[in-house]
Write a protein that holds these residues in place. Structure first.
Motif, mmCIF file in Angstrom:
data_model
loop_
_atom_site.group_PDB
_atom_site.id
_atom_site.type_symbol
_atom_site.label_atom_id
_atom_site.label_comp_id
_atom_site.label_asym_id
_atom_site.label_seq_id
_atom_site.Cartn_x
_atom_site.Cartn_y
_atom_site.Cartn_z
ATOM 1 N N GLN A 32 0.838 -1.081 0.020
ATOM 2 C CA GLN A 32 -0.044 0.057 0.030
ATOM 3 C C GLN A 32 0.758 1.042 0.072
ATOM 4 O O GLN A 32 0.472 2.257 -0.665
ATOM 5 C CB GLN A 32 -0.721 0.113 1.113
ATOM 6 N N VAL A 33 2.048 1.455 0.748
ATOM 7 C CA VAL A 33 2.863 2.219 0.563
ATOM 8 C C VAL A 33 3.565 2.717 -0.704
ATOM 9 O O VAL A 33 3.560 3.618 -1.103
ATOM 10 C CB VAL A 33 4.021 2.259 1.614
ATOM 11 N N ILE A 34 3.701 1.448 -1.410
ATOM 12 C CA ILE A 34 4.290 1.672 -2.891
ATOM 13 C C ILE A 34 3.278 2.251 -3.769
ATOM 14 O O ILE A 34 3.525 3.117 -4.552
ATOM 15 C CB ILE A 34 4.626 0.299 -3.351
ATOM 16 N N LEU A 35 1.786 2.144 -3.379
ATOM 17 C CA LEU A 35 0.776 2.654 -4.285
ATOM 18 C C LEU A 35 0.551 4.028 -3.602
ATOM 19 O O LEU A 35 0.421 4.766 -4.793
ATOM 20 C CB LEU A 35 -0.567 1.871 -3.709
ATOM 21 N N ALA A 36 0.805 4.427 -2.551
ATOM 22 C CA ALA A 36 0.271 5.812 -2.136
ATOM 23 C C ALA A 36 1.421 6.632 -2.014
ATOM 24 O O ALA A 36 1.418 7.959 -2.249
ATOM 25 C CB ALA A 36 -0.007 5.766 -0.747
ATOM 26 N N LEU A 37 2.953 6.218 -2.049
ATOM 27 C CA LEU A 37 3.810 7.077 -1.865
ATOM 28 C C LEU A 37 4.010 8.203 -3.016
ATOM 29 O O LEU A 37 4.196 9.214 -3.185
ATOM 30 C CB LEU A 37 5.216 6.294 -1.781
ATOM 31 N N PRO A 38 3.902 7.549 -4.300
ATOM 32 C CA PRO A 38 3.739 8.529 -5.717
ATOM 33 C C PRO A 38 2.759 9.582 -5.439
ATOM 34 O O PRO A 38 2.861 10.514 -5.959
ATOM 35 C CB PRO A 38 3.421 7.728 -6.718
ATOM 36 N N VAL A 39 1.478 9.152 -4.979
ATOM 37 C CA VAL A 39 0.600 10.390 -4.787
ATOM 38 C C VAL A 39 0.999 11.246 -3.801
ATOM 39 O O VAL A 39 0.982 12.482 -4.325
ATOM 40 C CB VAL A 39 -0.806 9.657 -4.408
ATOM 41 N N VAL A 40 1.733 10.876 -2.626
ATOM 42 C CA VAL A 40 1.993 11.988 -1.805
ATOM 43 C C VAL A 40 3.214 12.843 -2.259
ATOM 44 O O VAL A 40 3.282 13.918 -2.343
ATOM 45 C CB VAL A 40 2.340 11.265 -0.450
ATOM 46 N N VAL A 41 4.276 12.045 -3.047
ATOM 47 C CA VAL A 41 5.315 12.824 -3.437
ATOM 48 C C VAL A 41 4.727 13.756 -4.610
ATOM 49 O O VAL A 41 5.121 14.814 -4.536
ATOM 50 C CB VAL A 41 6.439 11.791 -4.170
ATOM 51 N N ALA A 42 4.108 13.215 -5.718
ATOM 52 C CA ALA A 42 3.719 14.125 -6.733
ATOM 53 C C ALA A 42 2.844 15.365 -6.269
ATOM 54 O O ALA A 42 3.163 16.478 -6.592
ATOM 55 C CB ALA A 42 3.194 13.316 -7.670
ATOM 56 N N MET A 43 1.937 14.944 -5.648
ATOM 57 C CA MET A 43 1.131 16.135 -5.129
ATOM 58 C C MET A 43 1.842 17.139 -4.295
ATOM 59 O O MET A 43 1.462 18.294 -4.095
ATOM 60 C CB MET A 43 -0.357 15.493 -4.364
ATOM 61 N N THR A 44 2.565 16.734 -3.282
ATOM 62 C CA THR A 44 3.444 17.575 -2.329
ATOM 63 C C THR A 44 4.406 18.381 -3.367
ATOM 64 O O THR A 44 4.449 19.766 -3.204
ATOM 65 C CB THR A 44 4.272 16.772 -1.291
ATOM 66 N N ALA A 45 4.951 17.743 -4.241
ATOM 67 C CA ALA A 45 5.768 18.358 -5.236
ATOM 68 C C ALA A 45 5.107 19.612 -5.978
ATOM 69 O O ALA A 45 5.584 20.788 -5.867
ATOM 70 C CB ALA A 45 6.333 17.693 -6.102
ATOM 71 N N THR A 46 3.859 19.394 -6.317
ATOM 72 C CA THR A 46 2.984 20.089 -7.021
ATOM 73 C C THR A 46 2.686 21.379 -6.088
ATOM 74 O O THR A 46 2.679 22.549 -6.515
ATOM 75 C CB THR A 46 1.811 19.610 -7.657
ATOM 76 N N ALA A 47 2.409 21.060 -5.140
ATOM 77 C CA ALA A 47 1.643 22.166 -3.839
ATOM 78 C C ALA A 47 2.805 23.067 -3.786
ATOM 79 O O ALA A 47 2.821 24.253 -3.689
ATOM 80 C CB ALA A 47 1.342 21.470 -2.590
ATOM 81 N N VAL A 48 4.141 22.580 -3.442
ATOM 82 C CA VAL A 48 5.309 23.411 -3.322
ATOM 83 C C VAL A 48 5.627 24.272 -4.548
ATOM 84 O O VAL A 48 5.930 25.575 -4.507
ATOM 85 C CB VAL A 48 6.590 22.591 -2.952
ATOM 86 N N GLU A 49 5.826 23.659 -5.603
ATOM 87 C CA GLU A 49 6.082 24.524 -6.751
ATOM 88 C C GLU A 49 4.981 25.290 -7.323
ATOM 89 O O GLU A 49 5.526 26.594 -7.836
ATOM 90 C CB GLU A 49 5.901 23.184 -8.189
ATOM 91 N N SER A 50 3.819 25.386 -6.734
ATOM 92 C CA SER A 50 2.861 26.089 -7.280
ATOM 93 C C SER A 50 2.602 27.272 -6.374
ATOM 94 O O SER A 50 1.649 28.098 -6.191
ATOM 95 C CB SER A 50 1.141 25.491 -7.645
ATOM 96 N N LEU A 51 3.498 27.360 -5.243
ATOM 97 C CA LEU A 51 3.234 28.452 -4.375
ATOM 98 C C LEU A 51 3.551 29.864 -5.190
ATOM 99 O O LEU A 51 4.292 29.703 -6.159
ATOM 100 C CB LEU A 51 4.315 28.376 -3.096
ATOM 101 N N ASP A 52 3.134 30.759 -4.604
ATOM 102 C CA ASP A 52 3.159 31.939 -5.166
ATOM 103 C C ASP A 52 4.567 32.591 -5.485
ATOM 104 O O ASP A 52 5.322 32.416 -4.382
ATOM 105 C CB ASP A 52 2.280 33.112 -4.478
ATOM 106 N N ARG A 53 4.888 33.115 -6.446
ATOM 107 C CA ARG A 53 6.330 33.530 -6.834
ATOM 108 C C ARG A 53 6.868 34.682 -5.724
ATOM 109 O O ARG A 53 8.009 34.943 -5.387
ATOM 110 C CB ARG A 53 6.419 34.316 -8.204
#
Lengths: 231, 359
Positions: free
Chosen positions: A107-128
């Motif tokens: 289950q961690v193998i399934l969920a880890l990409p979701v957490v990593v990808a969405m966290t990365a997107t959240a950080v990347e989309s922070l206001d300049r």
């Protein structure tokens, strides 16, 4: 058609009367999903933050790999983990097959990409303007990173909700690694899949209702979070 | 002027690829002064402001701040640049208010407190006092606003919270990028007031990028004009843009919308239709009737649009308008009295064709 209505009624009575077999599957699911999400977040948030915040060579490739892993079929993960933890596998010694920690690995193998990808997107989309603002207020490098993570907290929580949704609803890994052992590794999804065929229709409906309720709560909080991310 | 130099800039350049967006030859900003930066969009004023805030790195030239050297490079390189550590230290003395404020996703109180927390050393009670004081300075009642969330504010209130979070730091230099461009009238008034109070209370040096030339001329010790990345002058400046048409006899002319014609000496290299010329307000004369035997080429019929007292020189700036062109003349108070000038009055504006500096 009668048996459907009858099944729903029986299901409610199973839940309300506290039928042990039904409730055991629910508790097992809660225990398992809590373990899986805790490990996924502990690993995924730092990795996702690094992926979104830091600049390093190969970042785009990492990103592409993570995005691809989002679509991993659950049975493939089940197969993969089975190969490793079965008696003949490299991790066979640990005796993880047909145990909850074994299922949690999958289950961690399934969920880890979701957490990593969405966290990365959240950080990347922070206001300049965020980093400019923090710099003008005198923040140093580590304070900049910490404040950026805090600013993306709603996005990170959204990642957690989505990952939890994936964990709680998957059946492939739970089935292949857990084996639907009564009182031990039987979860809501494996019980619905296997018990229905054995004529335990009411139990399947009861567990289905619980799963729907959980899914509703997870999605409800996710949509609230999504709104907060945008403000 | 009010003191020693806080900033000094020499041949400071900023380029993106092959495009130079800033090429500031020389500028001194004295401590405790109020300096305005004006100029059209893309003239380099905001770029210089960011470099002064230590948020951007110059591509070449030198910058001194508070007696310390931050960049000391020759032409085209920035050798001897300050270390990251010294930049961080400098950033704790200087703060910039962005044109579009960004508030952290925290309460108003935490937004204002952030810079103080980064610096550390304040007790909870002192912190509360400073934050509440900051909010009061920008006209926000702390009891009502401190616990509000970032999304419960209007644009003007958000800008004021952003200003308060910088004022509580009691910075040595406060840089404001169009602080009143996108806020309501009441917020604008409070922002201007609060910024000036910082100068009076803590000797903060103010550098303001603004299109509010009226306000700048009133409060600034110096108004620096930017055009095309260059500093073209200090003090009020008239910019006359084209279309220019070449004429026989070494002249170029610009037709105003009311049919009057403005003539300027053709520069040796010729001039493009879109060229821009600067005219010093001191070189403009105002008259009620055309004097006899005058050599100046231009005598435009204008009407007085605005008059204001110029801070620093004690002169009066008279803004006149004719046919879509607006010009500012600098006069002594006696001259204004003798001519009996008042807004709406018709006057002749006399300019020599040689008074135009081509940019």
């Amino acid at each position: 058609m009668d048996y459907i209505a009858e099944g729903v009624l029986q299901a409610l009575s199973l839940l309300l009367a506290g039928d042990e077999e039904t409730w055991d599957a629910i508790f097992t699911t809660m225990k398992l999903s809590s373990l899986s999400i805790a490990v996924s977040l502990a690993l995924g948030i730092p990795l996702g933050f690094l992926l979104g915040y830091a600049e390093f060579p190969g970042k785009r490739i990492c990103r592409a790999v993570v995005d691809t892993l989002l679509a991993l079929p659950t049975v493939v993960v089940g197969l993969l983990v089975y190969a490793f933890v079965s008696r003949r596998g490299p991790l066979g010694e640990l005796g993880l097959l047909f145990t909850l920690p074994g299922v949690a690995i999958g289950q961690v193998i399934l969920a880890l990409p979701v957490v990593v990808a969405m966290t990365a997107t959240a950080v990347e989309s922070l206001d300049r303007r965020l980093s400019l603002t923090l710099l003008t207020l005198g923040a140093g490098r580590s304070q900049l990173a910490l404040a950026s993570l805090l600013e993306s907290r709603y996005g990170v929580l959204l990642a957690a909700a989505s990952a939890y949704g994936r964990i709680i609803s998957e059946v492939g890994v739970s089935m292949m690694i857990g084996g639907n052992i009564k009182w031990h590794t039987r979860t809501i999804t494996t019980a619905i899949t296997l018990e229905t065929g054995k004529g335990e229709f009411a139990m399947g409906v009861a567990l289905g209702l619980v799963l729907l309720l959980v899914a509703f709560l997870v999605n409800g909080s996710a949509s609230l979070l999504r709104r907060r991310v945008r403000t | 002027m009010t003191g020693d130099a806080l900033y000094e800039v020499r041949n400071l350049k900023r380029a993106y690829g092959t495009q130079t967006v800033l090429d500031a030859e020389h500028l001194v900003i004295p401590e405790r002064s109020v300096v305005g930066f004006v100029g059209p969009n893309g003239s380099g004023k905001s770029t210089l402001l960011r470099i002064l805030a230590f948020l951007d790195t110059p591509s070449g030239g030198s910058l001194w701040f508070g007696g310390r050297t931050f960049w000391n490079g020759g032409d085209g390189d920035a050798e001897g640049r300050g270390s990251e550590m010294s930049l961080e230290n400098a950033r704790s003395e200087v703060t910039l208010l962005l044109q579009e404020p960004y508030l952290l996703k925290r309460s108003v109180f935490e937004n204002v407190a952030y810079g103080l927390r980064v610096r550390g050393g304040l007790s909870g009670e002192e912190m509360r006092e400073r934050v509440f004081g900051g909010l009061r300075t920008v006209g926000l009642d702390p009891e009502r606003f401190a616990s509000r969330a970032w999304y419960q504010l209007s644009g003007g209130e958000a800008q004021r919270v952003a200003l308060a979070s910088r004022l509580v730091l009691r910075p040595r230099a406060l840089l404001l990028d169009e602080p009143t461009a996108s806020v309501d009238v009441q917020s604008a008034a409070r922002i201007k007031e609060a910024a000036l109070r910082a100068r009076d209370e803590w000797g903060t040096t103010l550098v303001v990028v603004s299109h509010d030339i009226l306000w700048l001329n009133e409060v600034a010790d110096e108004v620096v004009h930017f055009y095309g990345g260059k500093i073209i002058g200090v003090g009020p400046e008239n910019l006359v843009s084209g279309p220019w048409v070449e004429e026989a006899g070494g002249m170029v002319l610009r037709r105003l919308t009311d049919g009057q014609i403005l003539r300027a000496t053709r520069p040796s290299g010729g001039v493009s239709a879109e060229a821009v010329a600067a005219v010093d307000p001191g070189s403009l004369l105002l008259a009620l009737s055309l004097p006899e035997g005058i050599s100046a080429r231009n005598a435009l019929r204008c009407s007085v649009a605005q008059m204001l007292y110029e801070n620093g020189t004690g002169r009066v700036l008279v803004k006149v308008a004719a046919g879509g062109l607006s010009l500012t003349a600098r006069l002594t108070a006696e001259a204004v009295r003798e001519l009996g000038l008042h807004p709406g009055q018709e006057v002749l504006t006399i300019v020599k064709a040689t008074a135009f500096r081509w940019l």
